[in-house]
Design an enzyme around this catalytic site. Structure first.
Site, PDB file in Angstrom:
ATOM      1  N   ASP A 307       0.859  -1.177   0.000  1.00 48.03           N
ATOM      2  CA  ASP A 307       0.000   0.000   0.000  1.00 48.03           C
ATOM      3  C   ASP A 307       0.906   1.242   0.000  1.00 48.03           C
ATOM      4  O   ASP A 307       2.129   1.141   0.095  1.00 48.03           O
ATOM      5  CB  ASP A 307      -0.928  -0.018   1.224  1.00 48.03           C
ATOM      6  CG  ASP A 307      -2.242   0.711   0.960  1.00 48.03           C
ATOM      7  OD1 ASP A 307      -2.253   1.660   0.153  1.00 48.03           O
ATOM      8  OD2 ASP A 307      -3.262   0.341   1.566  1.00 48.03           O
ATOM      9  N   GLU A 512     -10.726   6.262   4.570  1.00 49.50           N
ATOM     10  CA  GLU A 512      -9.719   5.640   5.437  1.00 49.50           C
ATOM     11  C   GLU A 512      -9.910   6.061   6.894  1.00 49.50           C
ATOM     12  O   GLU A 512     -11.035   6.198   7.368  1.00 49.50           O
ATOM     13  CB  GLU A 512      -8.318   5.926   4.890  1.00 49.50           C
ATOM     14  CG  GLU A 512      -8.129   5.311   3.493  1.00 49.50           C
ATOM     15  CD  GLU A 512      -6.694   5.301   3.031  1.00 49.50           C
ATOM     16  OE1 GLU A 512      -5.834   4.721   3.727  1.00 49.50           O
ATOM     17  OE2 GLU A 512      -6.422   5.858   1.948  1.00 49.50           O
TER      18      GLU A 512
END
Length: 626
Positions: A307, A512
């Site tokens: 990521d 997020e």
């Protein structure tokens, strides 16, 4: 003299033959088997070129010179990183091609692969069709529809010259307090497994007898997909993003792993590792699961990608002892490293670690083989540059109609009148005057949610689409007066005789960890709007949220209640079912709790006492044939 002439001719012939032989390279020959091409190219590569292939940098750091000089394997557009505001698809194609030309001008001419977050359509691009977020698609229970959404998304991504998307998210969200819960199709692993049809939608259907585990992209109308985030990202304690998933191996394999099995069987090209930990071991450093389980046991043959700055976050604070994090992450089995900004530091550290035998050359070769396999398999060597021929697909009417259908099928009717005998929905189209209220009724940004024209999403009519208010006005009888007030007070409501009201409220956009929320209450003034309007007139409340929220205190006041999730640009789909042109068919993809004290609470739990259970949804019939 004749002998010298013959010798000179021989030398010239030999040189010409050598030049021709050198010009021919197996890796450039599309007729050769991919494994032969990989082996030939790998044997030609220096360590510097191999490490370059393992690097993915952000568009903001890229240039043709950087691509050539550092042999960079991949670029991504981080959220909001675009060629220009409201950039046309042609501008995107030109930008990607400029970077690609830099890669092609390097010694071996290895093309780079450009990736982007196309999570609910091509969500960074102005005028793209934006579909419901995954939680809404989960409510449809329609894998074939999801496959069509994937195919349409692939066309729109290719319209901008991009061949790779970081989707789908196949997290199993077990706690709605998590800020990424809307990226999860369901709390039920079986529903998530079914929705992996997104992958053949994006990549194309596998040929018959295709080898399991080998990545596949059908052609230039498809894109490489990325199943994420491996593994357990949806199971963290209290839903805290990037945190610790504390469960047994059996629970990990039975809840969070099944969709990865299915994705690999369907030929997914890449898999992204999660920021989160499993029982306090960071996934970016978990060799047992990344190499031992994913690569060796499940026989995944595509590449594993980190990521954004994922290696940095192996340590707390991030980037502390970075060289050690590089060693841990690469040795764990991560092949392509998303180092969007400080890529030179990564290249230097990885080079040092290989030269000092802290990372074996076999690990580097494994990573590069996997990256090259995806690039060869998807035809990047034969067709590295895009053209404008597919720009027509961006925001096409056909795709908008598909998104409208997805919206219709995603809506879940939770309450409809005092009883089944006295339903409020379908609403009558012909009335003297109706009220539309709430902050989310006339706001494309709000109805699209996070990951829209930027990372966190935005308020306002930020891209092309139809708001819910516009959809209502499009649908009712021309003589029906539609009045809109964001937050009408009691006096206004008393002084106007409305036949009924549609209240559209919900969460602001988020993404997020900034969406992590321990209380899950509707933000002000939504509770006041519900209370005021529903006390004065018959009301339908439409919730625009990325997850179940606290609604129990208001249910008795509300006449009809609709969970619309984050429907995207095509708000007309909401009006389609409110007014009965189509029936409601959506089913809850997650349990709707009464209070946050019950969380986490998932279907199958011992103490299961929801406000609305998993799978609940009132079905209605259309008022006219379609």
């Amino acid at each position: 003299m004749a002998e010298i002439r013959a010798l000179l001719i021989g030398i010239v012939v030999f040189c010409c033959w050598a030049a021709m032989a050198d010009e021919y390279a197996i890796y450039k020959d599309p007729e050769k088997p991919i494994n032969h091409r990989i082996k030939d190219l790998l044997n030609r590569m220096t360590l510097e070129e191999k490490i370059g292939q393992m690097v993915q940098i952000d568009q903001s750091r890229a240039s043709a010179e950087v691509m050539k000089n550092y042999y960079i394997g991949s670029i991504l557009s981080g959220p909001g990183h675009v060629p220009a505001e409201k950039a046309s698809p042609e501008m995107w194609v030109d930008m990607v091609n400029d970077f690609q030309k830099g890669s092609l001008s390097s010694r071996l001419g290895i093309p780079m692969i450009y990736g982007i977050d196309a999570l609910h359509g091509h969500n960074n691009v102005y005028n793209a069709t934006l579909f419901p977020h995954n939680i809404g698609l989960g409510a449809t229970r329609d894998p074939e529809l999801v496959k069509k959404v994937g195919a349409a998304t692939a066309l729109e991504v290719r319209a901008t010259g991009i061949p790779y998307t970081f989707a789908p998210c196949i997290a199993v969200c077990r706690d709605p307090r998590w800020g990424r819960c809307y990226e999860s199709y369901s709390e039920d692993p079986k529903v998530v497994q079914a929705m992996t049809e997104m992958i053949p939608g994006l990549q194309g259907d596998l040929p018959a007898n295709y080898r399991k585990g080998v990545p596949y992209v059908a052609g230039k109308q498809n894109v490489a997909a990325c199943a994420k985030h491996f593994v357990g990202d949806g199971g963290t304690t209290k839903g805290i993003d990037e945190n610790n998933t504390v469960i047994s191996r059996h629970e990990l394999l039975s809840i969070h792993m099944p969709a990865y099995y299915t994705s690999i069987i369907k030929g997914v090209s890449t898999i992204m590792v999660s920021y989160s930990s499993w029982n306090s071991i960071k996934m970016h450093a978990n060799r047992d699961l990344v190499t031992g389980f994913l690569k060796d046991k499940m026989r995944f043959r595509g590449f594993v990608i980190s990521d954004w700055e994922g290696l940095d976050r192996i340590t707390s604070p991030p980037h502390k002892n970075y060289s050690h994090s590089v060693e841990e992450g690469v040795n764990a089995g991560i092949d392509m490293i998303m180092v969007p900004l400080e890529y030179k530091e990564f290249i230097n550290d990885l080079t040092f670690l290989v030269k000092n035998n802290s990372i074996p050359m076999s690990r580097i070769d494994d990573a590069v083989k996997r990256i090259l396999r995806v690039k060869f398999m998807m035809g990047l060597f034969e067709n590295p540059l895009a053209d404008y021929s597919m720009t027509k697909y961006l925001g096409s009417q056909e795709h908008r109609e598909l998104a409208r259908e997805a919206v219709r099928k995603s809506l879940v009717l939770l309450k409809n009148g005092e009883s089944a005998n006295k339903p409020l929905i379908p609403l009558p189209k012909k009335e003297s005057k109706i009220l539309v209220a709430g902050s989310h009724a006339d706001n494309i940004g709000y109805q699209c949610g996070g990951w829209t024209m930027g990372w966190q999403g935005k308020s306002g009519n930020i891209t092309q689409g139809t708001t819910i208010l516009e959809a209502i006005r499009n649908t009712v009888d021309p003589k029906t007066v539609v009045t809109y007030r964001k937050n009408p007070d009691a006096e206004y409501l008393k002084s106007n005789k409305f036949s009924y009201a549609i209240v559209v409220v919900g969460e602001p956009p988020y993404a997020e960890w900034l969406g992590d929320n321990l209380n899950l209450t509707l933000p002000d003034p939504a509770p006041t709007v519900i209370t005021n309007v529903c006390a004065s007139v018959k009301c339908v409340v439409v919730l625009i949220t990325g997850r179940p929220v606290v609604i129990q205190p208001y249910v008795d006041q509300i006449d009809a209640l609709v969970a619309a999730w984050l429907p995207g640009t095509e708000g007309q789909g909401v009006a389609d079912v409110l007014f009965g042109d189509y029936g409601f068919s959506g089913k809850l993809p997650r349990t709707w709790f009464k209070t946050v004290d019950q969380l986490p609470m998932n279907v199958g739990d011992k103490n299961y006492d929801p406000l609305y259970p998993f799978g609940y949804g009132i079905a209605t019939q259309p008022t006219k044939a379609k």
